[in-house]
Design an enzyme around this catalytic site. Structure first.
Site, PDB file in Angstrom:
ATOM      1  N   SER A  22       0.855  -0.874   0.179  1.00  0.00           N
ATOM      2  CA  SER A  22       0.233  -0.024  -0.278  1.00  0.00           C
ATOM      3  C   SER A  22       1.051   1.410  -0.089  1.00  0.00           C
ATOM      4  CB  SER A  22      -0.568   0.191   0.893  1.00  0.00           C
ATOM      5  OG  SER A  22      -1.804   1.135   1.466  1.00  0.00           O
TER       6      SER A  22
ATOM      7  N   TYR B 148      -2.243  -0.715   9.955  1.00  0.00           N
ATOM      8  CA  TYR B 148      -2.039  -1.379   9.153  1.00  0.00           C
ATOM      9  C   TYR B 148      -0.841  -0.961   8.344  1.00  0.00           C
ATOM     10  CZ  TYR B 148      -3.436  -0.346   3.939  1.00  0.00           C
ATOM     11  OH  TYR B 148      -3.941  -1.049   2.563  1.00  0.00           O
TER      12      TYR B 148
HETATM   13  N1  LIG Z   1      -9.036  -0.359  -1.156  1.00  0.00           N
HETATM   14  C1  LIG Z   1      -7.691   0.487  -1.576  1.00  0.00           C
HETATM   15  O1  LIG Z   1      -7.828   1.583  -1.678  1.00  0.00           O
HETATM   16  C2  LIG Z   1      -6.464  -0.563  -1.063  1.00  0.00           C
HETATM   17  C3  LIG Z   1      -5.035   0.284  -1.032  1.00  0.00           C
HETATM   18  C4  LIG Z   1      -4.098  -0.382  -0.630  1.00  0.00           C
HETATM   19  C5  LIG Z   1      -4.171  -1.200  -0.410  1.00  0.00           C
HETATM   20  N2  LIG Z   1      -4.436  -2.458  -0.683  1.00  0.00           N
HETATM   21  C6  LIG Z   1      -4.927  -3.591  -0.442  1.00  0.00           C
HETATM   22  O2  LIG Z   1      -5.524  -4.556  -1.515  1.00  0.00           O
HETATM   23  C7  LIG Z   1      -5.761  -5.674  -1.268  1.00  0.00           C
HETATM   24  C8  LIG Z   1      -7.049  -5.867  -1.892  1.00  0.00           C
HETATM   25  O3  LIG Z   1      -7.912  -4.833  -1.205  1.00  0.00           O
HETATM   26  P1  LIG Z   1      -9.363  -4.455  -1.891  1.00  0.00           P
HETATM   27  O4  LIG Z   1      -9.289  -2.782  -1.207  1.00  0.00           O
HETATM   28  O5  LIG Z   1      -9.855  -5.290  -3.357  1.00  0.00           O
HETATM   29  O6  LIG Z   1      -9.987  -5.723  -0.328  1.00  0.00           O
HETATM   30  P2  LIG Z   1     -11.377  -5.821   0.144  1.00  0.00           P
HETATM   31  O7  LIG Z   1     -12.555  -5.578  -1.568  1.00  0.00           O
HETATM   32  O8  LIG Z   1     -11.961  -6.280   1.768  1.00  0.00           O
HETATM   33  O9  LIG Z   1     -10.972  -8.215  -0.767  1.00  0.00           O
HETATM   34  C9  LIG Z   1      -9.833  -8.486   0.365  1.00  0.00           C
HETATM   35  C10 LIG Z   1      -9.364 -10.204  -0.131  1.00  0.00           C
HETATM   36  O10 LIG Z   1      -8.678 -10.527   0.797  1.00  0.00           O
HETATM   37  C11 LIG Z   1      -9.153 -12.178   0.895  1.00  0.00           C
HETATM   38  N3  LIG Z   1      -8.854 -12.124   2.441  1.00  0.00           N
HETATM   39  C12 LIG Z   1      -8.728 -11.507   3.586  1.00  0.00           C
HETATM   40  N4  LIG Z   1      -8.190 -12.170   4.661  1.00  0.00           N
HETATM   41  C13 LIG Z   1      -8.263 -13.447   4.110  1.00  0.00           C
HETATM   42  C14 LIG Z   1      -7.728 -14.962   5.135  1.00  0.00           C
HETATM   43  N5  LIG Z   1      -7.457 -14.940   6.361  1.00  0.00           N
HETATM   44  N6  LIG Z   1      -7.754 -16.370   4.004  1.00  0.00           N
HETATM   45  C15 LIG Z   1      -8.082 -15.115   2.413  1.00  0.00           C
HETATM   46  N7  LIG Z   1      -8.898 -14.802   1.950  1.00  0.00           N
HETATM   47  C16 LIG Z   1      -8.318 -13.619   2.402  1.00  0.00           C
HETATM   48  C17 LIG Z   1     -10.895 -11.632   0.781  1.00  0.00           C
HETATM   49  O11 LIG Z   1     -11.325 -12.728   0.496  1.00  0.00           O
HETATM   50  P3  LIG Z   1     -12.845 -13.461   1.679  1.00  0.00           P
HETATM   51  O12 LIG Z   1     -14.169 -12.003   1.315  1.00  0.00           O
HETATM   52  O13 LIG Z   1     -13.182 -14.672   0.705  1.00  0.00           O
HETATM   53  O14 LIG Z   1     -12.675 -13.164   3.228  1.00  0.00           O
HETATM   54  C18 LIG Z   1     -11.215 -10.626   0.121  1.00  0.00           C
HETATM   55  O15 LIG Z   1     -11.161 -11.163  -0.884  1.00  0.00           O
HETATM   56  C19 LIG Z   1      -5.177  -5.940   0.037  1.00  0.00           C
HETATM   57  O16 LIG Z   1      -4.055  -6.369   0.278  1.00  0.00           O
HETATM   58  C20 LIG Z   1      -5.027  -4.071   0.843  1.00  0.00           C
HETATM   59  O17 LIG Z   1      -4.816  -4.166   1.957  1.00  0.00           O
HETATM   60  C21 LIG Z   1      -6.371  -1.441  -1.243  1.00  0.00           C
END
Ligand SMILES: NC(=O)c1ccc[n+]([C@@H]2O[C@H](COP(=O)([O-])OP(=O)(O)OC[C@H]3O[C@@H](n4cnc5c(N)ncnc54)[C@H](OP(=O)(O)O)[C@@H]3O)[C@@H](O)[C@H]2O)c1
Length: 239
Positions: A126, A139
């Site tokens: 991130s 985080y």
């Molecule tokens: N959105 C942003 O602005 C942003 C910015 C910077 C970085 N990120 C990073 O990008 C990545 C994806 O984020 P997102 O925004 O797409 O989040 P999201 O929509 O909440 O998706 C998170 C995903 O991670 C999976 N997950 C979490 N814990 C898990 C575990 N213990 N075992 C297996 N699967 C797990 C969830 O699976 P289930 O739903 O099936 O449980 C889901 O598919 C993350 O690492 C986040 O920190 C996001």
């Protein structure tokens, strides 16, 4: 290419999985959510239901794979600290979901990446890791740990000709950021995020960061003396 994506049941990972599949790649989509996995399976993707904190289950599942050309370790979570309660259980949860799962997946996926003639490892960190931010004691620290792990691994894997990319998104509209209660400048859609990531990974960039108008500002702030940034952070907390 044979592509494996963790956290493919929601947000950024789901969009990447669908887009790579639409481009004709063979995609393994991992997650926990049964319904989302069934939809991906109906769309023609391979799926795997795994809690990535379960080391034994992860190692067993990955050992059945033949080869992976591109692994995108994307699964993660976000929770913020709200003082006066400094909740160490929250820190443990976030470190577990963001750091331990990456370590477990690395142990599991490196043997199958080594079987590819052009292996490529990408891990989602991130832009929050660039510098300390208020309420991000869990985080931000977890993503800083991920960035360090990835940068170290790039050096160690160089002799094996496995490319290593760190993905540093700014704000992306997903269920994760829908929970945020503060302004999110330059938040982009998952479609845009997926396009940035796929383009950057195609070029095998060491770091894929986006949107540039946000990440370059963050990178600039990270060059400021720590004391000055701290004053800016204190002002952010007050306002
Ligand atoms: N959105 C942003 O602005 C942003 C910015 C910077 C970085 N990120 C990073 O990008 C990545 C994806 O984020 P997102 O925004 O797409 O989040 P999201 O929509 O909440 O998706 C998170 C995903 O991670 C999976 N997950 C979490 N814990 C898990 C575990 N213990 N075992 C297996 N699967 C797990 C969830 O699976 P289930 O739903 O099936 O449980 C889901 O598919 C993350 O690492 C986040 O920190 C996001």
């Amino acid at each position: 290419m044979k592509i494996l994506i963790t956290g493919a049941t929601s947000g950024i990972g789901k969009q990447l999985a669908l887009d790579y599949h639409a481009e004709g790649h063979e995609v393994w989509a991992l997650g926990r959510n049964e319904r989302a996995l069934a939809e991906l399976s109906d769309a023609g993707l391979h799926t795997g239901q795994l809690d990535l904190t379960d080391r034994e289950a992860v190692l067993a599942w990955f050992s059945r794979l033949q080869v992976v050309d591109l692994a995108i370790l994307n699964a993660g979570t976000c929770e913020y600290i709200d003082l006066p309660a400094f909740d160490s259980a929250l820190i443990q949860r976030v470190m577990r979901a963001n750091v331990e799962t990456v370590a477990i997946c690395l142990e599991a996926v490196l043997p199958v990446l080594r079987k590819s003639s052009h292996g490529h490892l990408a891990v989602v960190g991130s832009s929050a890791a660039y510098l300390p931010l208020p309420r991000a004691e869990a985080y931000g620290a977890s993503k800083a740990a991920v960035a360090y792990m990835v940068e170290s691994l790039r050096m160690d894997l160089h002799k094996e000709h496995i490319s290593v990319s760190l993905i540093s998104p700014g704000f992306v509209k997903t269920p994760l950021t829908d929970r945020n209660d503060f302004p999110m400048p330059f938040r982009v859609s998952v479609e845009r995020a997926s396009a940035y990531i796929r383009k950057g990974l195609h070029k095998r960039r060491a770091e894929v960061h986006f949107p540039k108008r946000f990440t370059y500002v963050m990178k600039f702030f990270s060059l400021l003396p720590g004391a000055l940034w701290s004053r800016i952070g204190q002002w952010m907390v007050r306002s």
